[in-house]
Design a protein around this motif. Structure first.
Motif, short mmCIF file in Angstrom:
data_model
loop_
_atom_site.label_atom_id
_atom_site.label_comp_id
_atom_site.label_asym_id
_atom_site.label_seq_id
_atom_site.Cartn_x
_atom_site.Cartn_y
_atom_site.Cartn_z
N UNK A 42 0.89 -1.09 -0.19
CA UNK A 42 -0.05 -0.11 0.04
C UNK A 42 0.89 1.25 0.00
N UNK A 43 2.07 1.29 0.74
CA UNK A 43 2.72 2.22 0.85
C UNK A 43 3.47 2.55 -0.60
N UNK A 44 3.75 1.73 -1.34
CA UNK A 44 4.32 1.92 -2.54
C UNK A 44 3.34 2.45 -3.80
N UNK A 45 1.86 1.96 -3.37
CA UNK A 45 0.97 2.52 -4.22
C UNK A 45 0.98 3.83 -4.04
N UNK A 46 0.75 4.40 -2.96
CA UNK A 46 0.80 5.95 -2.34
C UNK A 46 2.09 6.82 -2.59
N UNK A 47 3.10 6.16 -2.39
CA UNK A 47 4.39 6.88 -2.62
C UNK A 47 5.28 6.82 -3.84
N UNK A 48 4.71 5.60 -4.66
CA UNK A 48 5.31 5.23 -5.76
C UNK A 48 6.79 4.47 -5.22
N UNK A 49 7.45 3.85 -6.21
CA UNK A 49 8.64 2.86 -6.01
C UNK A 49 9.53 3.61 -4.95
N UNK A 50 10.22 2.93 -4.04
CA UNK A 50 11.34 3.49 -3.28
C UNK A 50 12.43 3.97 -3.82
N UNK A 51 13.24 5.18 -3.37
CA UNK A 51 14.15 5.63 -3.98
C UNK A 51 15.58 4.65 -3.83
N UNK A 52 16.48 4.60 -4.45
CA UNK A 52 17.59 3.70 -4.60
C UNK A 52 18.29 4.01 -3.32
N UNK A 53 18.48 5.17 -3.05
CA UNK A 53 19.39 5.64 -1.96
C UNK A 53 18.53 6.44 -0.93
N UNK A 54 18.94 6.32 0.27
CA UNK A 54 18.29 6.86 1.51
C UNK A 54 19.00 7.77 2.04
N UNK A 55 18.70 8.97 2.34
CA UNK A 55 19.45 10.02 2.96
C UNK A 55 18.44 10.40 4.49
N UNK A 56 19.31 10.53 5.39
CA UNK A 56 18.58 10.82 6.62
C UNK A 56 19.14 12.20 7.19
N UNK A 57 18.26 13.01 7.45
CA UNK A 57 18.66 14.29 7.93
C UNK A 57 19.69 14.17 9.09
N UNK A 58 20.77 14.93 9.31
CA UNK A 58 21.84 14.58 10.37
C UNK A 58 21.19 14.49 11.74
#
Length: 71
Positions: A42-58
């Protein structure tokens, strides 16, 4: 001094919040894998495919563990 204490309390509360979220995610994955799979679909339907790389705020570094990093 009060500001230092307030900052420490805020940081502690944020850390506790994310630890609780991570524990709940782990429990769902362990106890109800079908519900977890449904959530991801369901998350993928709403947000689209996941990005290849993740970045987290410092400021969140070390507080968030993404599900795919636990496997």
């Amino acid at each position: 001094m009060t500001e230092v204490l307030n900052d420490a309390i805020t940081n502690y509360e944020q850390k506790q919040f994310w630890e609780t979220v991570n524990e709940q995610i782990e429990r769902t994955q362990r106890e109800d894998p079908q519900a977890w799979a449904d959530y991801l679909a369901e998350r993928e339907l709403v947000l689209g495919p996941r990005p290849r790389a993740r970045q987290v705020a410092p400021e969140w570094e070390g507080l968030i563990v993404f599900p795919e990093e636990r496997q």
